[in-house]
Design an enzyme around this catalytic site. Structure first.
Site, PDB file in Angstrom:
ATOM      1  N   GLU A   1      -3.951   2.809 -10.876  1.00  0.00           N
ATOM      2  CA  GLU A   1      -3.809   1.565 -10.528  1.00  0.00           C
ATOM      3  C   GLU A   1      -3.694   0.704 -12.349  1.00  0.00           C
ATOM      4  O   GLU A   1      -2.091   0.138 -11.773  1.00  0.00           O
ATOM      5  CB  GLU A   1      -5.382   0.689  -9.867  1.00  0.00           C
ATOM      6  CG  GLU A   1      -5.251   0.777  -8.566  1.00  0.00           C
ATOM      7  CD  GLU A   1      -3.708   0.807  -7.546  1.00  0.00           C
ATOM      8  OE1 GLU A   1      -2.675   0.245  -8.057  1.00  0.00           O
ATOM      9  OE2 GLU A   1      -4.140   1.088  -6.517  1.00  0.00           O
TER      10      GLU A   1
ATOM     11  N   MET B   1       0.942  -1.206  -0.057  1.00  0.00           N
ATOM     12  CA  MET B   1      -0.135   0.314   0.034  1.00  0.00           C
ATOM     13  C   MET B   1       1.096   0.993   0.339  1.00  0.00           C
ATOM     14  O   MET B   1       2.151   1.122   1.152  1.00  0.00           O
ATOM     15  CB  MET B   1      -0.814   0.005   1.455  1.00  0.00           C
ATOM     16  CG  MET B   1      -1.599   1.111   1.374  1.00  0.00           C
ATOM     17  SD  MET B   1      -2.507   1.678  -0.056  1.00  0.00           S
ATOM     18  CE  MET B   1      -2.909   3.867   0.227  1.00  0.00           C
TER      19      MET B   1
ATOM     20  N   HIS C   1       3.422   5.539  -7.342  1.00  0.00           N
ATOM     21  CA  HIS C   1       1.969   6.063  -6.867  1.00  0.00           C
ATOM     22  C   HIS C   1       2.476   7.085  -6.081  1.00  0.00           C
ATOM     23  O   HIS C   1       1.023   8.215  -5.805  1.00  0.00           O
ATOM     24  CB  HIS C   1       1.845   5.483  -5.814  1.00  0.00           C
ATOM     25  CG  HIS C   1       0.340   4.047  -6.282  1.00  0.00           C
ATOM     26  ND1 HIS C   1      -0.333   4.250  -7.513  1.00  0.00           N
ATOM     27  CD2 HIS C   1       0.207   2.301  -6.621  1.00  0.00           C
ATOM     28  CE1 HIS C   1      -1.235   3.406  -7.683  1.00  0.00           C
ATOM     29  NE2 HIS C   1      -0.453   2.081  -6.625  1.00  0.00           N
TER      30      HIS C   1
ATOM     31  N   GLU D   1       4.508   1.050  -6.281  1.00  0.00           N
ATOM     32  CA  GLU D   1       4.098   1.143  -4.959  1.00  0.00           C
ATOM     33  C   GLU D   1       4.947   2.841  -5.034  1.00  0.00           C
ATOM     34  O   GLU D   1       4.176   3.673  -4.656  1.00  0.00           O
ATOM     35  CB  GLU D   1       4.656   0.514  -3.309  1.00  0.00           C
ATOM     36  CG  GLU D   1       3.729  -0.255  -3.738  1.00  0.00           C
ATOM     37  CD  GLU D   1       2.198  -0.144  -3.327  1.00  0.00           C
ATOM     38  OE1 GLU D   1       1.367   0.292  -3.559  1.00  0.00           O
ATOM     39  OE2 GLU D   1       1.415  -1.684  -3.504  1.00  0.00           O
TER      40      GLU D   1
ATOM     41  N   ASN E   1       1.026   3.969   0.919  1.00  0.00           N
ATOM     42  CA  ASN E   1       1.336   5.462   1.897  1.00  0.00           C
ATOM     43  C   ASN E   1       1.777   6.359   2.032  1.00  0.00           C
ATOM     44  O   ASN E   1       2.705   5.937   2.031  1.00  0.00           O
ATOM     45  CB  ASN E   1       0.672   4.930   3.005  1.00  0.00           C
ATOM     46  CG  ASN E   1      -0.174   3.110   3.578  1.00  0.00           C
ATOM     47  OD1 ASN E   1      -1.374   4.018   3.615  1.00  0.00           O
ATOM     48  ND2 ASN E   1       0.602   2.721   3.781  1.00  0.00           N
TER      49      ASN E   1
HETATM   50  N1  BES Z   1      -3.450   0.916  -3.289  1.00  0.00           N
HETATM   51  C1  BES Z   1      -3.660  -0.410  -3.831  1.00  0.00           C
HETATM   52  C2  BES Z   1      -3.035  -1.627  -2.255  1.00  0.00           C
HETATM   53  C3  BES Z   1      -4.707  -1.710  -2.749  1.00  0.00           C
HETATM   54  C4  BES Z   1      -5.447  -2.916  -2.830  1.00  0.00           C
HETATM   55  C5  BES Z   1      -5.558  -1.216  -1.109  1.00  0.00           C
HETATM   56  C6  BES Z   1      -7.029  -3.584  -2.877  1.00  0.00           C
HETATM   57  C7  BES Z   1      -6.790  -1.299  -1.185  1.00  0.00           C
HETATM   58  C8  BES Z   1      -7.584  -2.669  -2.388  1.00  0.00           C
HETATM   59  C9  BES Z   1      -1.724  -0.831  -4.020  1.00  0.00           C
HETATM   60  O1  BES Z   1      -0.707   0.405  -4.954  1.00  0.00           O
HETATM   61  C10 BES Z   1      -1.782  -2.123  -5.272  1.00  0.00           C
HETATM   62  O2  BES Z   1      -2.167  -2.002  -5.629  1.00  0.00           O
HETATM   63  N2  BES Z   1      -0.449  -3.118  -5.037  1.00  0.00           N
HETATM   64  C11 BES Z   1      -0.716  -4.366  -5.080  1.00  0.00           C
HETATM   65  C12 BES Z   1       0.502  -4.930  -5.615  1.00  0.00           C
HETATM   66  C13 BES Z   1       0.845  -4.438  -6.507  1.00  0.00           C
HETATM   67  C14 BES Z   1       2.353  -4.535  -7.170  1.00  0.00           C
HETATM   68  C15 BES Z   1       0.226  -4.259  -7.539  1.00  0.00           C
HETATM   69  C16 BES Z   1      -1.715  -5.092  -4.343  1.00  0.00           C
HETATM   70  O3  BES Z   1      -1.484  -5.173  -3.401  1.00  0.00           O
HETATM   71  O4  BES Z   1      -1.573  -6.392  -5.311  1.00  0.00           O
HETATM   72 ZN    ZN Z   2      -1.544   0.469  -6.912  1.00  0.00          ZN
END
Ligand code: BES
Ligand code: ZN
Length: 981
Positions: free
Chosen positions: A439, A382, A420, A417, A384
């Protein structure tokens, strides 16, 4: 989310993200993945006396907060009950279904309560927030002092608030008197509270003060507790946050919408021997006057930001630190004693920050960035702002015990991350409808970044297999959705963290980048970031900037991809006219059940590039197909030269060549003149056309046989994934063994070539390929592979010769697939002994391969045991469902029997969707679609509604495929074994 890493189809090595794992090939799951996380247990019951006023309460963490509220001073009186987790809007699945083509009408979209965004009469400018977590009783006390602007006189303030109890609230107009709130009206369903005041709050600046209490929950959302074992073996808890999408409101009352940005001054009151982190650097640390073992840690004021990006962590951690070339302090926090394991991520992060600074031409705006591994963590990571949280397996690398796919996964997640920090944090989507911007963009640029840091990973080819084809598969369903989708309630927001937002989003950005060209794309991105920095933006804003930079009709082209669901199939035929090649190109919507044949067929603005065998890596001609069909003349093409549409497999569409064109291009697979990414793409298109009933599956099997000399890892990986799907489908027949033989024959030559031990000079992709091939051969029962795997496993388990990290998944999978109770016992022992979460996950994912029904039950019970972290239960059950016909049935029964516990554990979040998908997507009998539908009619899972619809559609599609092609496949598999006459 692209939430997890690789639960690759078959290969223990393919690195995918969380959400990618979610959409992994049905039925072939027994392999790898890199999900990790922790498991927290029942809350401990503490017994201290509730004392009014001072914030020492005691409670069982399972006791509702309203008990605390009852014990507190009753001034003012809540007008309604504060929220405990409540059941949200229920689903009404009403329509019936009877054919694949009516799958879109499997369920009606549920009736939703009207959703209203927060009123804007009062908005925050700055949150002064003090939090005092209690790591023993799992509660926290909070004090909010928010500087607000009143834009219109009002006697109430509406904010978001969930699972917390407000004790007092008051308002002071600048220079005025303090007005106490006379009531708090909790609208639990809407996760809001209305603070009522006895007189009008006048227009102007003011200060809102709220004292509140909450529970450090065990649901991995909001402000929660995460369990870990100290180096001395003691169970301890950290307090951590996960606010995206809508859970900041569980930690403090706030305006929890991405467009309501404010600055934050955070103070944490924590035990003095704990690390306390937040988005910004520490500016003050002093003893807490009332309790000598506590300290008060104050952090610098944040830039203006959205609530979902706020974070704090209190726990025990070590760290490694470095400085990026642009002067940002980067730290990677690890569990105590494991700082070494943070070094790889630290290197990636320190390289990545300047890469993005240069790419965007905008500096990282905070003085520091921390990356921290959290034991219990639902997502993969995440973003943050300034304090990025990760699953342990998405951050920690042990040089000896981590495999190549884990390193790749960590690099991708860090790249994602950190992107972001600009795209999402500095410029934030105006509303969740534009989540895909965040995303999709991060899921695209993470590859650009990894390609920069690790060119040897050939990561863009892996993008096509991991994201692009996955998105095409999902988006071909009638129950897909447009990239941009209206959302309101939190469950609707949760639902869109899916492969459409991530993988289709990333794929259409890749197509756009290719259409615009890197230089203008960067120019446009820079303009966008500068124009909207510290503000919010929508999809249209980005198109406008890119349009200005490129002079191309970006909005017109892109709207067709983001506002309507699905994608086209490009149908191509050719004629030779003298030295010209004349192509007839048309588009139709592609559906998983065949092309759209109705009158109202949607169409897309499709950038199409074309190459010829003269130079397969160079685009000869580009056209923008903006109508149903067109004719393209390619001058100077020799009659015996082939034509390939979509070189690089960049355009988001499938292709159907005429038979003659296909015949002519296929030799490019055998002689490797087609690019690897195009060999992969061609094979994947054909496989998908076969599933849709447009060509025979036997034809695809013949094409697959042409890959016998294939050298490329990713091409094998994609092929292997598709064969896994087919194998899963044929597990419903009595000739399942025949497809295993086909697999063995196809993979044997490459297996022999690679051998078991790495050779000098080999690199990352060789390690991935060896793991993939040996795992595939072992699983398919290749005798020599099985014997060698057993020999090596024995030595490994006895501690005589430890397996290299890259060989563990394929060996574990092979011995389990052909193993008995002793094998399972040994595996569980290895699991218990493992110190690294990566190793535990490696084992968890393959346990389901064990064939005996009684042992499968043991694995399922293990999934819910204390041994498995809560976020990893999903991949254990998924592994069972993906392993065999019996496993699938057993896993589905287990999910039904334990539904309440599972649903409660994930509070209906995205992990429940993933669990459902992994469990039921591989069924291939019509009546199972009815059974699944019926179960979820009475067991509501609002955030998984669309997933349930998609699964039912997939089950019907599988059944139709089996009915259509099973006999022909069987016949082909038999005749290829028959001696030639
Ligand atoms: N912002 C997301 C985390 C997230 C995912 C928060 C679902 C709330 C609900 C983060 O940037 C993200 O996309 N994380 C991915 C990993 C990434 C490498 C694709 C994840 O958690 O799968
Ligand atoms: Zn993401």
């Amino acid at each position: 989310m692209r939430f997890l890493e690789p639960l690759s189809c078959v290969a223990p090595s393919m690195a995918q993200t969380a959400h990618r794992q979610y959409f992994s090939c049905p039925g072939s799951i027994t392999s790898v993945g890199c999900l990790r996380c922790v498991r927290h247990r029942e809350g401990r019951v503490a017994t201290r006396t509730i004392s009014n006023g001072c914030m020492l309460f005691s409670m069982s963490c399972r006791v509702s907060l309203s008990l605390i509220r009852l014990a507190l001073p009753r001034n003012p009186t809540p007008l309604s009950k504060p929220a405990s987790p409540t059941l949200r809007a229920s689903i009404h699945i009403i329509r019936s279904f009877n054919s694949v083509h009516s799958a879109s009408t499997l369920f009606s979209m549920p009736e939703r309560r009207p959703f209203v965004r927060l009123p804007t009469e009062v908005f925050p400018v700055n949150y002064g927030l003090r939090l005092k977590p209690d790591l023993i009783d799992f509660t926290f006390e909070g004090k909010l002092e928010a500087a607000v602007e009143v834009t219109q006189g009002t006697n109430q303030i509406v904010m978001n608030c969930a699972d917390i109890d407000i004790i007092t609230a008051s308002f002071v107009l600048e220079g005025g008197e303090e007005i106490n709130a006379t009531g708090f009206n909790y609208q639990n369903e809407d996760e809001k509270v209305t603070l009522c005041f006895p007189s009008t709050l006048q227009k102007g600046s003011g200060s809102l003060k709220i004292d509140f209490v909450g529970e450090l929950n065990d649901k991995m959302k909001g402000f929660y507790r995460s369990k870990y074992t100290s180096p001395s073996g003691e169970i301890r808890y950290a307090a951590v946050t996960q606010f995206e999408a809508t859970d900041a409101r569980r930690a403090f009352p706030c305006w929890d919408e991405p467009a309501i940005k404010a600055t934050f001054d955070i103070t944490l009151i924590v035990p003095k021997d704990r690390v306390a982190l937040s988005n910004m650097n520490v500016i003050d640390r002093k003893p807490y006057p009332e309790e000598p073992n506590l300290v008060e840690v104050k952090f610098a004021t944040t830039p203006i930001m959205s609530t979902y990006l706020v974070a704090f962590v209190i726990g025990e951690y070590d760290f490694v630190e470095s400085q990026s070339s642009d002067g940002v302090t980067v730290r990677v926090y690890t569990p105590v004693g494991k700082a070494e394991q943070g070094k790889f991520a630290l290197e990636v992060a320190t390289k990545t920050l300047p890469f993005y600074k240069d790419y965007f031409n905008v500096p990282y705006p905070l003085p520091k960035i921390d990356l921290i591994a959290i034991a219990d963590f639902a997502a993969g990571a995440m973003e943050n702002w300034g304090l990025v949280t990760y699953r342990e397996t998405a951050l920690l690398i042990d040089p000896k015990n981590s495999c190549a796919s884990s390193r790749q996964w960590v690099a991708l997640v860090v790249g994602h991350e950190l992107a972001h920090q600009w795209f999402g944090n500095l410029v934030t989507m105006e509303w969740w409808t534009h989540l895909w911007l965040n995303e999709g963009f991060a899921s695209w640029i993470e590859y650009l970044c990894v390609d920069h840091c690790f060119p040897e990973y050939d990561i863009w080819t892996q993008f096509v297999s991991a994201d692009y084809t996955r998105a095409l598969d999902l988006d071909a369903l009638d129950n897909s959705h447009p990239i941009e989708v209206d959302v309101g309630h939190p469950s609707e927001v949760d639902e869109i963290f899916d492969a459409i937002s991530y993988s289709k989003g990333a794929s259409v950005i890749r197509m756009l980048h290719n259409y615009i060209g890197d230089e203008d794309f960067r120019k446009g991105m820079n303009a966008y970031l500068l124009k909207f920095q510290h503000k919010n933006a929508s999809t249209e804003d980005l198109w406008e900037c890119l349009e200005q930079a490129s002079g191309k009709p970006i909005a017109a082209v892109m709207n067709s991809w983001t506002k309507q669901m699905g994608f086209p199939i490009i149908v191509v035929d050719q004629e030779q006219h003298g030295s010209d090649r004349v192509l007839k190109i048309s588009q139709k919507k592609f559906c998983a059940s065949g092309p759209h044949n109705g009158e109202d067929c949607p169409s897309w603005m499709v950038p199409i590039s074309i190459c010829t065998s003269e130079d397969p890596s160079c685009t000869k001609i580009k056209v923008l197909l903006d109508q149903p069909e067109t004719t393209v003349i390619i001058p100077n093409v020799e009659p015996d030269h082939w034509i390939k549409i979509n070189p690089g497999t960049v355009g988001f569409y499938r292709i159907q060549y005429s038979s003659a064109m296909l015949e002519s291009v296929l030799p490019g697979i055998r002689d490797l003149t087609l690019l690897p990414v195009d060999r992969l793409g061609l094979q994947n298109d054909l496989f998908s056309l076969a599933r849709a009933g447009m060509i025979s599956t036997v034809e695809v099997l013949k094409v697959m046989e042409a890959f016998v000399n294939e050298p490329n890892y990713t091409v094998w990986s994609d092929l292997s994934c598709n064969l896994g799907v087919l194998s899963s489908l044929l597990s419903h027949t009595d000739f399942h063994e025949d497809i295993q033989e086909f697999i063995r024959d196809l993979f044997t030559p490459i297996g022999l070539k690679l051998g078991w031990d790495s050779k000098p000079g080999e690199g990352h992709l060789d390690a991935l390929l060896r793991g993939l091939v040996l795992g595939k051969l072992g699983k398919a029962g290749h005798k020599a592979t099985l014997e060698e795997a057993r020999r090596r496993f024995k030595e490994h388990a006895e501690g005589k010769q430890i397996l290299s990290a890259d060989l563990r998944s394929p060996v574990y999978l092979t011995v389990l697939k052909h193993g008995d109770s002793t094998t399972l016992d040994t595996m569980l022992k290895l699991h218990k002994q493992a110190d690294m979460q990566e190793e535990k996950n490696r084992i968890e994912r393959v346990l389901g391969a064990i064939p005996a029904p009684d042992l499968i039950q043991r694995v399922l019970s293990f999934a819910l045991s204390e041994e498995v972290r809560p976020q990893d239960t999903v991949s254990v059950i998924g592994g069972v469902a993906g392993s065999s016909k019996h496993g699938r049935k057993a896993a589905w029964k287990f999910v039904r029997d334990n539904w309440e516990e599972l649903h409660n554990r994930y509070q209906g979040g995205f992990l429940i969707s993933r669990l459902i998908k992994l469990t039921v997507d591989g069924f291939a009998i019509d009546k199972m679609a009815a059974e699944v539908k019926s179960f979820f009619e009475s067991h509501h899972a609002p955030a998984a509604e669309r997933t349930v619809q998609q699964c039912c559609e997939n089950i019907l599609l599988n059944a139709a495929w089996l009915k259509k092609d099973a006999d022909d496949i069987h016949h082909y598999l038999l005749q290829r074994k028959a001696p030639p006459v």
